[in-house]
Design a protein around this motif. Sequence first.
Motif, PDB file in Angstrom:
ATOM      1  N   MET A 121       3.238  -1.254   4.184  1.00 59.28           N
ATOM      2  CA  MET A 121       2.380  -0.072   4.250  1.00 59.28           C
ATOM      3  C   MET A 121       3.265   1.157   4.425  1.00 59.28           C
ATOM      4  N   ASP A 122       3.281   2.004   3.389  1.00 57.16           N
ATOM      5  CA  ASP A 122       4.177   3.163   3.372  1.00 57.16           C
ATOM      6  C   ASP A 122       3.392   4.428   3.681  1.00 57.16           C
ATOM      7  N   GLU A 123       3.581   4.956   4.880  1.00 54.14           N
ATOM      8  CA  GLU A 123       2.962   6.197   5.359  1.00 54.14           C
ATOM      9  C   GLU A 123       1.429   6.169   5.236  1.00 54.14           C
ATOM     10  N   PRO A 124       0.759   5.183   5.826  1.00 53.65           N
ATOM     11  CA  PRO A 124      -0.697   5.103   5.678  1.00 53.65           C
ATOM     12  C   PRO A 124      -1.467   6.232   6.347  1.00 53.65           C
ATOM     13  N   SER A 168       0.889  -1.149   0.000  1.00 54.14           N
ATOM     14  CA  SER A 168       0.000   0.000   0.000  1.00 54.14           C
ATOM     15  C   SER A 168       0.934   1.207   0.000  1.00 54.14           C
ATOM     16  N   PRO A 169       1.133   1.842  -1.154  1.00 53.37           N
ATOM     17  CA  PRO A 169       2.255   2.787  -1.299  1.00 53.37           C
ATOM     18  C   PRO A 169       2.003   4.156  -0.683  1.00 53.37           C
ATOM     19  N   GLU A 170       3.094   4.874  -0.469  1.00 53.35           N
ATOM     20  CA  GLU A 170       3.007   6.257  -0.015  1.00 53.35           C
ATOM     21  C   GLU A 170       2.240   7.068  -1.056  1.00 53.35           C
ATOM     22  N   GLY A 171       1.336   7.916  -0.589  1.00 58.34           N
ATOM     23  CA  GLY A 171       0.545   8.724  -1.516  1.00 58.34           C
ATOM     24  C   GLY A 171      -0.600   7.967  -2.148  1.00 58.34           C
TER      25      GLY A 171
END
Length: 237
Positions: free
Chosen positions: A161-164, A84-87
């Motif tokens: 999970m990047d910066e959720p 689940s990418p950043e942004g």
Amino acid sequence: METALDIKSLDVRYGPVRAVRGIDLMVPMAGITALLGANGAGKTSTVMAITGVVPVTSGTVSIFGRDMTAAAPDAIIRAGVAISPEGRRIFASLTVEENLILAGSAAGAPETAAALRVSLMERFPILGERRRQLAGLLSGGEQQMLAVARALMSEPRLLLMDEPSLGLAPQMVDAVFAIIEELRNEGISILLVEQNAALALEVADHAVVLANGEVAAAGAPANLTGEDILKSAYLAA
């Protein structure tokens, strides 16, 4: 300890720039590891190396006991990894349902993907309610729910999970972190990349703090909360 992800001495370079400097990191099976640090600390570069998007300069990346250091991104996905990418990076011009259909195109038989899509829209009722709405018209929190659901369409065993929580209202942040805990309780291993250290440490089983591409601290969350080294890591970048 059995691990979902085991990184040893990872180095990542962009030309002469050494973005990640010999870090060790592990995610236990059915556990959450928080990867913390300020902007520019090397968190996203680490995630990109895990997923094969950028090459590993040196060190190893093992996923469920297999050496995946030089694997292509599609092989890493097939190994049970999703991001689940950043942004969020949803497809704004597609509907909510079309985003999930596209994510499920590699999920096996069409009927299996369709059943999973229905179950995820039940799990995230707002997505079911807005399944025909363009994803770009969703709120930030709703888009984050879609990003998580899209990642779950591949039925991963390891979720990155990047910066959720980035840019979300406090109520939506609480909802997203409740989902993170639910997923861990269901047996999904999670690498949680976050700037919000306090929230991440509340749900994590293990934590690693990066500063300038290096491990500044690592250990049990209870041992890191409030430590000067954690505070200084956020001021270093």
